[in-house]
Design a protein around this motif. Structure first.
Motif, mmCIF file in Angstrom:
data_model
loop_
_atom_site.group_PDB
_atom_site.id
_atom_site.type_symbol
_atom_site.label_atom_id
_atom_site.label_comp_id
_atom_site.label_asym_id
_atom_site.label_seq_id
_atom_site.Cartn_x
_atom_site.Cartn_y
_atom_site.Cartn_z
ATOM 1 N N ALA A 241 23.146 81.953 1.584
ATOM 2 C CA ALA A 241 22.784 80.596 1.151
ATOM 3 C C ALA A 241 24.025 79.732 0.941
ATOM 4 N N HIS A 242 23.776 78.424 0.873
ATOM 5 C CA HIS A 242 24.842 77.471 0.578
ATOM 6 C C HIS A 242 25.402 77.773 -0.816
ATOM 7 N N PRO A 243 26.722 77.680 -0.997
ATOM 8 C CA PRO A 243 27.338 77.997 -2.293
ATOM 9 C C PRO A 243 26.771 77.191 -3.474
ATOM 10 N N LEU A 244 26.401 75.942 -3.258
ATOM 11 C CA LEU A 244 25.855 75.147 -4.358
ATOM 12 C C LEU A 244 24.500 75.670 -4.826
ATOM 13 N N LEU A 245 23.694 76.171 -3.901
ATOM 14 C CA LEU A 245 22.419 76.773 -4.310
ATOM 15 C C LEU A 245 22.690 78.066 -5.068
ATOM 16 N N LYS A 246 23.644 78.853 -4.608
ATOM 17 C CA LYS A 246 23.965 80.103 -5.302
ATOM 18 C C LYS A 246 24.365 79.853 -6.750
ATOM 19 N N LEU A 247 25.005 78.721 -6.997
ATOM 20 C CA LEU A 247 25.378 78.374 -8.366
ATOM 21 C C LEU A 247 24.173 77.946 -9.210
#
Length: 187
Positions: free
Chosen positions: A142-148
């Motif tokens: 997944a995109h890093p911002l979603l992972k956060l």
């Protein structure tokens, strides 16, 4: 209802299992990048197709057989979304402009407590849905911002086992054995 499975099968993450709601009520999935590997194939006549894994399809089948509802919510308008969901016998809401608003409305209309919802996404347009759900997961790629923004990150990438992984976590939470045939049950 079956008794809770004990112990958690060794191939599943205890950390992710602990993030599930006590009484899960609904699994909500994004389509592209969750049920697919996030690639699109375009033929010379402009027709699009995607790649899915049969293992993820088995995951939705196991949930359906256990009586656990699955919903796909997608901004994508391409008929491939509905076609795959129809094959999987999974409810589909597609072509939505704002997934977050649509998910809120859907849960309110159905009287489902958001705390009992499990959401799986892959990109920044899934952040709002992830914040609504009681348990939210990102696929491994997944995109890093979603992972956060999510509570947990699955070990499998989109379109390559992520849905199966979360399905098996849910089945275990519900106390169901992870088997297809009734004759294969050990308890």
């Amino acid at each position: 209802m079956d008794q809770p499975a004990s112990p958690i099968p060794g191939h599943l993450s205890r950390e992710l299992f602990a993030l599930l709601p006590e009484a899960p009520a609904l699994l909500v999935l994004d389509f592209d990048g969750v049920l697919t590997d996030d690639r699109v194939y375009v033929s010379e006549d402009g027709k699009e197709s995607v790649c899915c894994t049969r293992g993820d399809g088995m995951g939705t089948t196991l949930l359906r057989r256990a009586g656990f509802p699955v919903l796909v919510i997608s901004t994508e308008k391409n008929p491939v979304v509905a076609a795959r969901c129809t094959k999987l016998k999974v409810e589909c809401v597609q072509g939505v402009a704002d997934k977050t608003a649509d998910l809120r409305r859907l849960l309110q209309d159905r009287g489902i407590d958001p705390a009992r919802v499990i959401f799986v996404g892959n990109d920044v347009n899934d952040i709002g849905c992830a914040r609504i759900a009681g348990a939210s997961f990102a696929v491994a790629d997944a995109h890093p911002l979603l992972k956060l923004a999510v509570k947990g990150v699955l070990s499998h990438p989109g379109g390559r086992g992520a849905v199966r992984e979360v399905a098996e976590l849910i089945l275990t939470k519900l106390g169901h054995e992870i088997v297809y045939n009734e004759s294969d049950r050990t308890r």
